[in-house]
Every structure is written in structure tokens, then in C-alpha cells.
Design a protein around this motif. Structure first.
Motif, short mmCIF file in Angstrom:
data_model
loop_
_atom_site.label_atom_id
_atom_site.label_comp_id
_atom_site.label_asym_id
_atom_site.label_seq_id
_atom_site.Cartn_x
_atom_site.Cartn_y
_atom_site.Cartn_z
N GLY A 138 -3.35 -6.00 -4.98
CA GLY A 138 -4.67 -6.32 -4.46
C GLY A 138 -5.21 -5.31 -3.46
N SER A 139 -4.33 -4.51 -2.86
CA SER A 139 -4.77 -3.63 -1.77
C SER A 139 -5.83 -2.60 -2.17
CB SER A 139 -3.58 -2.96 -1.09
OG SER A 139 -2.86 -2.16 -1.98
N PRO A 140 -5.77 -1.99 -3.36
CA PRO A 140 -6.86 -1.06 -3.68
C PRO A 140 -8.20 -1.76 -3.87
CG PRO A 140 -5.29 -1.18 -5.49
CD PRO A 140 -4.71 -1.96 -4.36
N TRP A 141 -8.18 -2.99 -4.37
CA TRP A 141 -9.42 -3.75 -4.49
C TRP A 141 -9.98 -4.06 -3.11
CZ3 TRP A 141 -11.80 -3.56 -8.87
CH2 TRP A 141 -11.09 -3.50 -10.06
N ILE A 142 -9.10 -4.39 -2.17
CA ILE A 142 -9.54 -4.63 -0.79
C ILE A 142 -10.13 -3.35 -0.21
CG2 ILE A 142 -8.75 -5.16 1.55
CD1 ILE A 142 -6.67 -7.06 0.23
N MET A 143 -9.48 -2.23 -0.46
CA MET A 143 -9.99 -0.94 0.02
C MET A 143 -11.41 -0.70 -0.50
SD MET A 143 -9.74 2.38 1.15
CE MET A 143 -8.04 2.81 1.36
N ILE A 144 -11.62 -0.92 -1.79
CA ILE A 144 -12.95 -0.69 -2.37
C ILE A 144 -13.96 -1.64 -1.73
CG2 ILE A 144 -14.34 -0.76 -4.47
CD1 ILE A 144 -11.72 0.12 -5.98
N LYS A 191 -15.21 -7.49 -5.04
CA LYS A 191 -13.93 -6.78 -5.06
C LYS A 191 -12.83 -7.61 -4.39
CE LYS A 191 -15.88 -3.47 -7.17
NZ LYS A 191 -16.06 -3.70 -8.59
N TYR A 192 -13.18 -8.32 -3.32
CA TYR A 192 -12.18 -9.17 -2.66
C TYR A 192 -11.74 -10.30 -3.59
CZ TYR A 192 -13.84 -6.73 1.52
OH TYR A 192 -14.20 -5.78 2.43
N VAL A 193 -12.69 -10.87 -4.32
CA VAL A 193 -12.35 -11.92 -5.29
C VAL A 193 -11.42 -11.35 -6.36
CG1 VAL A 193 -13.31 -13.41 -7.10
CG2 VAL A 193 -14.40 -13.31 -4.84
N ARG A 194 -11.71 -10.12 -6.78
CA ARG A 194 -10.85 -9.47 -7.78
C ARG A 194 -9.45 -9.26 -7.21
NH1 ARG A 194 -11.44 -6.57 -12.71
NH2 ARG A 194 -9.29 -6.40 -13.39
N ALA A 195 -9.37 -8.83 -5.94
CA ALA A 195 -8.06 -8.64 -5.30
C ALA A 195 -7.26 -9.93 -5.31
CB ALA A 195 -8.25 -8.14 -3.86
N ARG A 196 -7.93 -11.03 -5.04
CA ARG A 196 -7.25 -12.34 -5.02
C ARG A 196 -6.80 -12.74 -6.42
NH1 ARG A 196 -10.76 -16.64 -2.13
NH2 ARG A 196 -11.92 -16.43 -4.05
N SER A 197 -7.58 -12.36 -7.44
CA SER A 197 -7.22 -12.75 -8.81
C SER A 197 -6.03 -11.96 -9.35
CB SER A 197 -8.42 -12.61 -9.74
OG SER A 197 -8.66 -11.25 -10.05
N VAL A 198 -5.80 -10.75 -8.86
CA VAL A 198 -4.69 -9.94 -9.38
C VAL A 198 -3.44 -10.04 -8.52
CG1 VAL A 198 -6.21 -8.31 -10.55
CG2 VAL A 198 -5.35 -7.76 -8.27
N ASP A 199 -3.59 -10.48 -7.27
CA ASP A 199 -2.46 -10.49 -6.33
C ASP A 199 -2.51 -11.77 -5.51
OD1 ASP A 199 -0.56 -10.07 -4.35
OD2 ASP A 199 -1.33 -8.10 -3.76
#
Length: 168
Positions: free
Chosen positions: A73-79, A107-115
Motif C-alpha cells: 500500500g505504501s506507493p499508493w499512499i505516496m501517490i 489512491k488511499y482507498v486503493r492502498a487500503r484495498s491492496v494492503d
């Protein structure tokens, strides 16, 4: 070796010598075979570019991390952070200058969905709460001719489509 180039790049990053950091990290990623090490090097390069306010290169390197570690999730958080950091420079009215916060939350929602790790979810939920509060007001959305739920294209360096939303 690629491993020593990565170690030297990390050292220069700690010394705030970003040009040298990038030079060694670029050398490292060309030779590193371990996907996790390569992803770590790309993430550090993304951090260097973020520090230099070169958001498009930071995003490009974060996307390389996603290719190597799709469940991180960290790269999604970065973006998302990059989008939030540049929101005010990506518009010229109370809606367009806050639209990047919509994309950041995406992007944060995506981070949560993958990690789904506890640390990631805690970080993401905090950022979603913080940046959702920066969404435009309903009155501004109406005044500038937008409709909640419609698609909206964010210009500037982001160049992404998101959904119009208002703060609660």
C-alpha cells in the motif's frame, strides 16, 4: 555491485545529497535482481523526487514499486500524498484547486484495498479523514457548474479522472 550502489544511495539520502542519491539508486535498479530490493530502491527514488517537488517523477517511481509489489500500500499512499501536496497548484477556483484531494483519497482507498495490514489501514484511514475535509463545499460545486457524482478531469501534472465529491 548493485547492492553496494543501493547502500551508498541510502547513505547519500540521509545526508540530503539527492543528486548523488539518484545516481547510485539508478545504478542499483539496473543491476538488482531481487524484486523487493529493487522496489525499495524505486521507493527511495520516489522519496527523493518528492523532496525535490518533482511530483511526476516521484509518481513514476512509485508506480514501478506497484509493478514489483502489487500488494504494498505504501506507493499508493505516496501517490495520494503527492496529489494532496500539489492540490492548490492544480486549479484556479474553489473546486478545481481542491479536486486533487479527490484523487488523493482515491489512491488511499486503493492502498487500503491492496494492503490490509493494520499499519497501512490506520495510515490510510487517517489520511482519508484529513483530506476529505478539504473537499470543496457543496455550494461551490453547484456555483461552478459541477454535479456531485460526475466525472472530473484533473489537469496539471496529475492528468487523471476522478469523481466530484463535497465535504460532509
Amino acid at each position: 555491485t548493485p547492492e553496494s550502489a543501493f547502500a551508498i544511495g541510502r547513505m547519500y539520502f540521509k545526508l540530503d545529497e539527492y543528486g548523488k542519491t539518484l545516481r547510485y539508486l539508478q545504478e542499483a535498479v539496473q543491476g538488482l535482481e531481487d524484486a523487493n530490493q529493487k522496489a525499495d530502491a524505486y521507493m527511495l527514488m520516489a522519496n527523493v523526487y518528492r523532496t525535490q517537488k518533482n511530483y511526476s517523477n516521484a509518481r513514476a517511481n512509485a508506480l514501478k514499486v506497484i509493478e514489483l509489489r502489487p500488494n504494498d500500500g505504501s506507493p499508493w499512499i505516496m501517490i495520494g500524498d503527492l496529489y494532496a501536496m500539489s492540490a492548490s497548484s492544480c486549479g484556479d477556483n474553489p473546486v478545481s484547486s481542491r479536486a486533487a484531494f479527490w484523487a488523493a483519497v482515491d489512491k488511499y482507498v486503493r492502498a487500503r484495498s491492496v494492503d490490509s495490514s493494520e499499519a497501512n489501514v490506520t495510515t490510510v484511514n487517517s489520511r482519508i479523514a484529513t483530506y476529505s475535509a478539504h473537499f470543496p463545499a457543496r455550494e461551490d460545486i453547484f456555483f461552478y457548474g459541477y454535479t456531485i457524482g460526475d466525472s472530473y478531469r484533473i489537469e496539471c501534472w496529475i492528468n487523471e479522472t476522478t469523481t466530484v465529491r463535497a465535504k460532509d
